[in-house]
Design a protein around this motif. Structure first.
Motif, mmCIF file in Angstrom:
data_model
loop_
_atom_site.group_PDB
_atom_site.id
_atom_site.type_symbol
_atom_site.label_atom_id
_atom_site.label_comp_id
_atom_site.label_asym_id
_atom_site.label_seq_id
_atom_site.Cartn_x
_atom_site.Cartn_y
_atom_site.Cartn_z
ATOM 1 N N ILE A 155 42.687 -41.534 -7.344
ATOM 2 C CA ILE A 155 41.766 -40.659 -6.614
ATOM 3 C C ILE A 155 41.486 -41.300 -5.253
ATOM 4 N N PRO A 156 41.881 -40.632 -4.166
ATOM 5 C CA PRO A 156 41.795 -41.244 -2.834
ATOM 6 C C PRO A 156 40.410 -41.813 -2.487
ATOM 7 N N ALA A 157 39.349 -41.106 -2.780
ATOM 8 C CA ALA A 157 38.009 -41.593 -2.430
ATOM 9 C C ALA A 157 37.687 -42.889 -3.161
ATOM 10 N N LEU A 158 38.058 -42.985 -4.430
ATOM 11 C CA LEU A 158 37.821 -44.222 -5.185
ATOM 12 C C LEU A 158 38.781 -45.323 -4.743
ATOM 13 N N HIS A 159 40.032 -44.942 -4.499
ATOM 14 C CA HIS A 159 41.029 -45.926 -4.066
ATOM 15 C C HIS A 159 40.607 -46.597 -2.754
ATOM 16 N N SER A 160 40.003 -45.818 -1.863
ATOM 17 C CA SER A 160 39.574 -46.397 -0.582
ATOM 18 C C SER A 160 38.440 -47.410 -0.779
ATOM 19 N N LEU A 161 37.682 -47.271 -1.859
ATOM 20 C CA LEU A 161 36.602 -48.227 -2.156
ATOM 21 C C LEU A 161 37.121 -49.528 -2.759
ATOM 22 N N ALA A 162 38.259 -49.431 -3.479
ATOM 23 C CA ALA A 162 38.790 -50.614 -4.155
ATOM 24 C C ALA A 162 40.308 -50.515 -4.251
ATOM 25 N N PRO A 163 41.003 -50.699 -3.134
ATOM 26 C CA PRO A 163 42.456 -50.509 -3.126
ATOM 27 C C PRO A 163 43.226 -51.485 -4.009
ATOM 28 N N THR A 164 42.687 -52.676 -4.234
ATOM 29 C CA THR A 164 43.396 -53.645 -5.083
ATOM 30 C C THR A 164 42.746 -53.792 -6.456
#
Length: 162
Positions: free
Chosen positions: A121-130
């Motif tokens: 999910i892009p919005a969540l991924h941007s918060l924690a990409p790794t």
């Protein structure tokens, strides 16, 4: 192709099975908290949880991944829950094993749901990409605390009907 399906279609099938397992698992755990047993829903939970792990093993990965390790642990815990459920009428000492193993099997599925949500999910991924960042850790900690609470309440409330 996996089982005659494109990788994309197979992924959707795997996710669908996983979501059914999670939904059924919540019904089972909340029934335990209510002091009830939902036989059909429990079977659905056990079967779809096992299928979640098995279908996860068929993805084209090389080597051992954290998902494979978690799938193996999930099957072990699920096996324990099934054995405990079958023996619970013989001896109530299996009650706790059944409750805890069932909640743990659901937790493993939900843990992966959270991890995959942060990955896809892009919005969540941007918060924690790794997935090593604080938002991911907080989400997993909250998930853990919720499941520890569910296990504790279910353990206290669930009794085997005579």
């Amino acid at each position: 192709m996996i089982l005659g399906l494109s990788l994309n279609a197979y992924t959707y099938l795997h996710v669908f099975i996983s979501l059914v397992a999670i939904a059924a698992g919540f019904f089972v755990i909340f029934a335990m908290i209510g002091g009830m047993t939902l036989r059909v829903m429990t079977k659905l939970f056990f079967v779809t949880t096992a299928l979640t792990s098995v279908t996860g093993f068929l993805f084209p990965f090389k080597g051992i991944t954290p998902g494979i390790v978690l799938g193996i642990l999930s099957l072990i815990v699920l096996g324990l829950a099934i054995v405990a459920q079958r023996r619970i009428r013989e001896s109530s000492s299996w009650r706790g094993t059944y409750v805890i193993a069932s909640v743990l099997a659901l937790y493993f599925n939900f843990f992966v749901l959270v991890a995959q949500s942060f990955e896809k999910i892009p919005a969540l991924h941007s918060l924690a990409p790794t997935q090593s960042e604080t938002p991911f850790k907080v989400a997993q900690l909250i998930t853990l605390l919720i499941f520890v609470s569910l296990a504790t309440v279910a353990f206290r409330k669930f009794r085997v009907a005579d």
